[in-house]
Design a protein around this motif. Structure first.
Motif, PDB file in Angstrom:
ATOM      1  N   GLY A   1       6.270  -8.111 -10.193  1.00  0.00           N
ATOM      2  CA  GLY A   1       6.266  -9.409  -9.543  1.00  0.00           C
ATOM      3  C   GLY A   1       6.832  -9.340  -8.145  1.00  0.00           C
ATOM      4  O   GLY A   1       6.137  -9.045  -7.178  1.00  0.00           O
ATOM      5  N   TYR A   2       8.131  -9.566  -8.034  1.00  0.00           N
ATOM      6  CA  TYR A   2       8.812  -9.592  -6.728  1.00  0.00           C
ATOM      7  C   TYR A   2       8.610  -8.309  -5.939  1.00  0.00           C
ATOM      8  O   TYR A   2       8.394  -8.325  -4.729  1.00  0.00           O
ATOM      9  CB  TYR A   2      10.300  -9.853  -6.978  1.00  0.00           C
ATOM     10  N   ASN A   3       8.688  -7.148  -6.623  1.00  0.00           N
ATOM     11  CA  ASN A   3       8.506  -5.862  -5.950  1.00  0.00           C
ATOM     12  C   ASN A   3       7.111  -5.289  -6.160  1.00  0.00           C
ATOM     13  O   ASN A   3       6.889  -4.101  -5.896  1.00  0.00           O
ATOM     14  CB  ASN A   3       9.548  -4.850  -6.450  1.00  0.00           C
ATOM     15  N   GLY A   4       6.189  -6.121  -6.620  1.00  0.00           N
ATOM     16  CA  GLY A   4       4.834  -5.655  -6.883  1.00  0.00           C
ATOM     17  C   GLY A   4       3.786  -6.482  -6.167  1.00  0.00           C
ATOM     18  O   GLY A   4       3.593  -6.368  -4.959  1.00  0.00           O
ATOM     19  N   THR A   5       3.128  -7.355  -6.918  1.00  0.00           N
ATOM     20  CA  THR A   5       2.012  -8.121  -6.353  1.00  0.00           C
ATOM     21  C   THR A   5       2.438  -9.015  -5.193  1.00  0.00           C
ATOM     22  O   THR A   5       1.651  -9.261  -4.277  1.00  0.00           O
ATOM     23  CB  THR A   5       1.360  -8.991  -7.441  1.00  0.00           C
ATOM     24  N   GLU A   6       3.683  -9.492  -5.226  1.00  0.00           N
ATOM     25  CA  GLU A   6       4.126 -10.384  -4.151  1.00  0.00           C
ATOM     26  C   GLU A   6       4.261  -9.661  -2.817  1.00  0.00           C
ATOM     27  O   GLU A   6       4.217 -10.292  -1.762  1.00  0.00           O
ATOM     28  CB  GLU A   6       5.443 -11.060  -4.532  1.00  0.00           C
ATOM     29  N   ARG A   7       4.436  -8.354  -2.832  1.00  0.00           N
ATOM     30  CA  ARG A   7       4.470  -7.585  -1.585  1.00  0.00           C
ATOM     31  C   ARG A   7       3.104  -7.616  -0.915  1.00  0.00           C
ATOM     32  O   ARG A   7       3.003  -7.598   0.313  1.00  0.00           O
ATOM     33  CB  ARG A   7       4.886  -6.136  -1.862  1.00  0.00           C
ATOM     34  N   LEU A   8       2.063  -7.648  -1.712  1.00  0.00           N
ATOM     35  CA  LEU A   8       0.711  -7.679  -1.167  1.00  0.00           C
ATOM     36  C   LEU A   8       0.263  -9.088  -0.828  1.00  0.00           C
ATOM     37  O   LEU A   8      -0.294  -9.344   0.246  1.00  0.00           O
ATOM     38  CB  LEU A   8      -0.269  -7.057  -2.174  1.00  0.00           C
TER      39      LEU A   8
ATOM     40  N   GLY B   1      -3.860   1.080   4.681  1.00  0.00           N
ATOM     41  CA  GLY B   1      -4.592  -0.101   4.222  1.00  0.00           C
ATOM     42  C   GLY B   1      -3.664  -1.172   3.694  1.00  0.00           C
ATOM     43  O   GLY B   1      -3.848  -2.370   3.967  1.00  0.00           O
ATOM     44  N   PHE B   2      -2.648  -0.758   2.929  1.00  0.00           N
ATOM     45  CA  PHE B   2      -1.705  -1.733   2.390  1.00  0.00           C
ATOM     46  C   PHE B   2      -1.005  -2.496   3.508  1.00  0.00           C
ATOM     47  O   PHE B   2      -0.943  -3.728   3.497  1.00  0.00           O
ATOM     48  CB  PHE B   2      -0.671  -1.033   1.503  1.00  0.00           C
ATOM     49  N   PHE B   3      -0.467  -1.760   4.475  1.00  0.00           N
ATOM     50  CA  PHE B   3       0.271  -2.425   5.552  1.00  0.00           C
ATOM     51  C   PHE B   3      -0.656  -3.247   6.456  1.00  0.00           C
ATOM     52  O   PHE B   3      -0.183  -4.150   7.158  1.00  0.00           O
ATOM     53  CB  PHE B   3       1.043  -1.399   6.381  1.00  0.00           C
ATOM     54  N   SER B   4      -1.934  -2.967   6.427  1.00  0.00           N
ATOM     55  CA  SER B   4      -2.883  -3.739   7.234  1.00  0.00           C
ATOM     56  C   SER B   4      -3.128  -5.123   6.663  1.00  0.00           C
ATOM     57  O   SER B   4      -3.446  -6.050   7.405  1.00  0.00           O
ATOM     58  CB  SER B   4      -4.212  -2.985   7.340  1.00  0.00           C
ATOM     59  N   VAL B   5      -2.968  -5.272   5.336  1.00  0.00           N
ATOM     60  CA  VAL B   5      -3.320  -6.550   4.704  1.00  0.00           C
ATOM     61  C   VAL B   5      -2.153  -7.237   4.012  1.00  0.00           C
ATOM     62  O   VAL B   5      -2.243  -8.426   3.694  1.00  0.00           O
ATOM     63  CB  VAL B   5      -4.469  -6.359   3.682  1.00  0.00           C
ATOM     64  N   ALA B   6      -1.071  -6.522   3.745  1.00  0.00           N
ATOM     65  CA  ALA B   6       0.033  -7.077   2.947  1.00  0.00           C
ATOM     66  C   ALA B   6       0.706  -8.244   3.662  1.00  0.00           C
ATOM     67  O   ALA B   6       0.735  -8.325   4.887  1.00  0.00           O
ATOM     68  CB  ALA B   6       1.055  -5.999   2.635  1.00  0.00           C
TER      69      ALA B   6
END
Length: 739
Positions: free
Chosen positions: A253-260, A460-465
Motif C-alpha cells: 500500500g503505502y510503500n507499494g502502489t501508492e508510490r506509483l 520508466g517508473f520515475f517517469s510516471v510515478a
C-alpha cells in the motif's frame, strides 16, 4: 598463504575509493541528528532487543517507523558501539556508498576491462544524489549496496554455474525487500533476463534452478513480515504508516502502489505537487530548505512563518534561517508563553504546499524571486529553488518520458543520462558476435542486457510515478554509471576495429553525446553559474571536433579530455554536500548548500523548557508525553532517551488506537501529558482523541519567561516536516481527566 602483491592493487580504483570516502564521509561529524525520524528509532532500538527487532520508533515500542528495520539494524549496531551521534548513525550509509563503488568496479571489469570498471566507479562516485544519499541515515545507500551485491552474486553464479549462488543472489533481493520493500524488486526484471540468457545450462535445469531461485526470493521476502504480522498486536508495536497494522499491507500500500499512483492514505489525501499536472503548480525548496515559488514577505527581522490559519509554525528552523547570516537565529518555537512547539513540522497552506516565508535579514532570505515551475530549467528565481538542484521533498518535475532530464530530478541524477542511452545502443552493436545469428548473444551483450534491464524499468517508473522523493533516483545511479562506461569502451572498439565508415559513425555518436551531455549539464548549472555552463559547452564542442582530426592528439588523450569535461560540473555538484558538511533528511546536492553548514532535518526541534517540565513531572507514567506525529516527537526521544508517543505516526493520521483505548491509557496512569498542535489534518479516531484532549485536559503554563527556549537535538538546524501537525501547540495535563 599468498603474499599480498602491491603490483596487483589497482591504484586507480584505490584513488577513486579514497575520493568516495572523502565525498561521503567528510564532515559527517556535523550531521546533528541527520534524519531525526530514523535517529529517534535508532535511539529506541539500542534500548531493547524488542525495539531492535521491530524497528520501534519510540523506547516504549508503541509504533514502528514506516519501513522494515534491516538498514536500521546496521545503524543501531553502529550507535551501540560508538554511541548515538549523527556521524555514528550515518556511518553505515557511508560504508555502503563506498562498497557500492567497489562492487560496480568488480561487475564491469571482467567483461569490459579495468578502464571501464574505473570509469563506472568514478561516474558512480561523482553522481550528486549518490553523494547526498551516502551522507544520511536514510536507507537508500544501503539498499543500493544490497542490490549490487545481489547482481554481483548472480554474475558469479552464472560464470561458475553454481546453483547455491543463484539461490543466494535472489535471497539477497528478498533481504533488500526488508530495507525499502517493493523498491528492491525494481531490478528483478534485469536479473531474470540476465540469468536466462547468460547461464549455459540445459533448459530443464535452467528452469528448475529458476523455480528454486524464486522460492528463495519468496522465503527471504516474506519471512520477516510474516513473523511480525503473526504476532498479536498487543505484543508488538503498531506498524507505522499502515492502515491495518500490517507490514505486508504497508509493503503493497503505502510503500507499494501508492508510490506509483500517488499517496492516498495516512495524509487525509494526496500531497499536492507530486508529479503530473499538480507538480507544475507547487513551489520547490532550495537546498537550504527555504521554500521558493512564493514571494517572501518583507518583515525585516522576523524568523517566524505563518500557516494557512495564521498560526506560527514550529520546528522549521531550516526554512526560517538564512544560511548567509553571520548570526543565525534560534529556530522559532512558534508558540506563545506556556505553549509547546509542535517540534518538527513546517507549516503548509491548505493545499499542502509550503506556506510563504517571512523575509528576514538574519532569518529567512528577503527579496528573493520565486523559482521556476517544477520541471523548468531554473525559472527566474534560480539559486533559491530546486532549479539546478535543491532540496524540496516533492520537487519531481512533470510526469513524462523526459522527466528525468528536467532540472528537478536531473540535477541529482541526470548528468550522464545521454551516455547511458548511448551505452545501450553502442554496447549492443559493438560487442555482437559477428557472423552469428541475431539471437546469438555474446557475454558482453548479456551484461548490456543486465544494465539496460536495470535502467529501463526504473527510468520508466520515475517517469510516471506520482509519489516519491528526488533522492530515490539513486536507484538509477549504478545502471547509468555502468552504461556510461560501456558506452566509452564500445565507441573505442568501434573506432579501432570498425573500419573507416563505422569509425566515423562512432565518432559522430560520441561527439553528439558529448555535446548533448555538456549542454544538459550547462542547463542544470545555468541558474547558478551560467558562465561556467557556457565554458563547459564550448570545451565539449572543441573536444568533439578533435575526434575528427587525426594525428594531432592521440585517442587516449581525447578520451581523458572527454571524461574531464563531462565530469567537471557533476563533480562540483557532488562536492557541495561534502563542503557544507550536509546530512539531510531529504538529501540533495546543490550549490545552495554552500551557504549553510551541517544537518538539514525535517524534525528534531526540542523546547528545552517543555522537556525539563515533563521530565520533572512525569512521575510513574510510561510516556514522557504524547503528541500528534513522529516529527514532533523525534527530537525529544533523541534528547532524553525517553518514550514519547507519536499518536498518529509519521503523518499524524495512523489509526493506532481508538478513543476508548486512549482513555484507558490515561486512566491507568501510563500517559499524563499531551502536546497538541494543529488538528486540521486529523481524521477518524485520532480526530476524536484530539478533541477529547482539548475538552478534558488542563492547559499547562510551564515557561519561566516570555522568551521561548527552543533547541535542536544535537544542535542541528531544524527543517520543514512533511507529515503531521503544524502551527502553535499547547501542553495538556490529562491526569485529572478521570478525577
Amino acid at each position: 598463504m599468498k603474499k599480498l602483491s602491491f603490483k596487483k592493487i589497482d591504484w586507480y580504483l584505490t584513488g577513486i575509493l579514497v575520493l568516495a570516502a572523502f565525498l561521503y564521509g567528510w564532515g559527517i561529524w556535523d550531521a546533528g541528528s541527520a534524519n531525526s525520524y530514523y535517529t529517534a528509532a535508532i535511539t529506541s532500538m539500542t534500548q531493547s532487543w524488542h525495539n531492535f527487532w521491530y524497528g520501534a520508533f519510540d523506547p516504549a515500542g508503541f509504533i514502528t517507523v514506516d519501513k522494515p528495520p534491516i538498514a536500521l539494524w546496521f545503524m543501531a549496531i553502529s550507535a551501540k558501539i560508538f554511541g548515538i551521534h549523527g556521524w555514528s548513525v550515518v556511518l553505515p550509509s557511508v560504508l555502503a556508498g563506498i562498497g557500492s563503488v567497489a562492487l560496480l568496479y568488480k561487475l564491469i571489469t571482467p567483461k569490459f576491462g579495468p578502464w571501464a570498471g574505473r570509469l563506472a566507479a568514478l561516474v558512480m562516485t561523482l553522481t550528486p544524489t549518490v553523494v547526498a544519499n551516502s551522507r544520511t541515515n536514510n536507507m537508500d545507500a544501503i539498499l543500493v549496496f544490497f542490490l549490487l551485491l545481489a547482481v554481483y552474486t548472480l554474475t558469479k553464479a552464472v560464470a561458475k554455474k553454481k546453483f547455491w549462488l543463484v539461490l543466494i543472489a535472489f535471497a539477497i533481493i528478498g533481504i533488500a525487500f526488508n530495507i525499502k520493500m517493493l523498491q528492491a524488486f525494481m531490478i528483478l526484471p534485469a536479473m531474470l533476463v540476465f540469468y536466462w540468457v547468460a547461464i549455459k545450462l540445459p533448459w530443464k535445469k535452467k528452469v528448475a534452478w529458476l523455480v528454486a531461485a524464486m522460492a528463495s526470493l519468496g522465503i527471504f521476502t516474506v519471512a520477516y513480515p510474516a513473523a511480525v504480522d503473526s504476532v498479536s498486536t498487543a505484543n508488538r508495536p503498531y506498524i507505522g504508516s499502515s492502515q491495518t497494522n500490517s507490514l505486508m499491507e504497508l509493503a503493497f500500500g503505502y510503500n507499494g502502489t501508492e508510490r506509483l499512483l500517488g499517496q492516498s492514505t495516512g495524509t487525509g489525501g494526496s500531497f499536492s505537487g507530486m508529479g503530473g499536472k499538480n507538480s507544475k503548480k507547487s513551489g520547490s525548496n532550495g537546498g537550504n530548505g527555504a521554500p521558493t515559488g512564493t514571494k517572501p514577505s518583507g518583515t525585516k527581522n522576523s524568523t517566524t512563518n505563518t500557516n494557512s490559519n495564521g498560526q506560527a509554525p514550529t520546528g522549521n528552523g531550516q526554512n526560517a534561517t538564512n544560511s548567509n547570516s553571520k548570526n543565525a537565529p534560534t529556530p522559532p518555537s512558534g508558540s506563545t508563553k506556556g505553549q509547546a512547539p509542535s517540534g518538527a513540522n513546517g507549516s503548509k497552506s491548505s493545499n499542502g504546499a509550503p506556506s510563504k516565508p517571512s523575509g528576514s535579514k538574519n532569518g529567512a532570505p528577503t527579496g528573493t524571486k520565486p523559482s521556476g515551475k517544477m520541471g523548468n530549467p531554473g525559472g527566474k528565481g534560480g539559486k533559491g529553488g530546486m532549479a539546478g538542484g535543491g532540496n524540496s521533498a516533492f520537487a519531481i518535475g512533470s510526469a513524462g518520458p523526459f522527466r528525468l532530464f528536467q532540472s528537478d530530478l536531473g540535477s541529482q541524477i541526470g548528468w550522464f543520462l545521454p551516455f547511458a542511452f548511448l551505452g545501450m545502443g553502442a554496447g549492443w552493436w559493438a560487442f555482437r558476435k559477428k557472423g552469428s545469428k541475431w539471437y546469438s548473444i555474446s557475454e558482453e551483450q548479456a551484461d548490456v542486457l543486465l544494465w539496460a534491464g536495470w535502467f529501463v524499468p526504473v527510468y520508466g517508473f520515475f517517469s510516471v510515478a506520482s509519489f516519491f522523493h528526488p533522492y530515490y533516483t539513486i536507484m538509477l545511479a549504478p545502471a547509468i554509471a555502468a552504461l556510461t562506461a560501456i558506452a566509452a569502451v564500445a565507441i573505442a572498439k568501434m573506432v579501432k576495429e570498425g573500419g573507416k565508415k563505422q569509425g566515423m559513425v562512432a565518432k559522430s555518436l560520441l561527439a553528439l553525446t558529448l555535446t548533448g551531455t555538456a549542454a544538459l549539464q550547462a542547463y542544470y548549472a545555468w541558474s547558478y553559474y551560467p558562465v561556467a555552463g557556457i565554458i563547459i559547452l564550448i570545451l565539449a564542442i572543441a573536444i568533439s571536433a578533435l575526434w575528427f582530426v587525426n594525428k594531432v592528439v592521440n585517442n587516449k588523450l581525447k578520451i581523458a579530455l572527454s571524461i574531464v569535461v563531462v565530469a567537471l560540473l557533476s563533480g562540483f555538484w557532488a562536492l557541495t554536500p561534502t563542503l557544507s558538511h550536509n546530512s539531510a533528511a531529504i538529501p540533495a546536492a546543490s550549490p545552495s548548500l554552500l551557504s549553510s553548514r551541517g544537518s538539514s532535518d525535517m524534525g528534531g526541534q526540542v523546547d528545552s523548557e517543555l522537556l525539563a517540565y515533563t521530565k520533572k513531572n512525569q512521575g510513574s507514567a510510561k510516556y514522557l508525553f504524547a503528541t500528534t506525529d513522529s516529527n514532533s516527537a523525534s527530537g525529544y526521544i533523541i534528547k532524553s532517551g525517553k518514550a514519547v508517543m507519536a499518536l498518529g505516526g509519521y503523518n499524524g493520521t495512523d489509526p493506532t488506537m481508538t478513543l476508548s483505548e486512549f482513555k484507558q491509557l490515561v486512566k491507568s496512569g501510563q500517559l499524563k501529558y499531551f502536546v497538541l498542535g494543529n488538528t486540521k489534518s486529523s481524521t477518524g479516531d485520532i480526530s476524536k482523541i484530539l478533541a477529547w484532549v482539548k475538552k478534558n485536559g488542563k492547559q499547562v503554563s510551564y515557561s519561566s519567561s516570555s522568551s521561548k527556549t527552543s533547541t535542536q537535538s544535537s544542535g542541528m538546524t531544524g527543517g520543514m516536516g512533511m507529515g503531521g501537525q503544524s502551527g502553535s501547540s499547547t501542553l495538556y495535563d490529562l491526569s485529572a481527566a478521570f478525577k
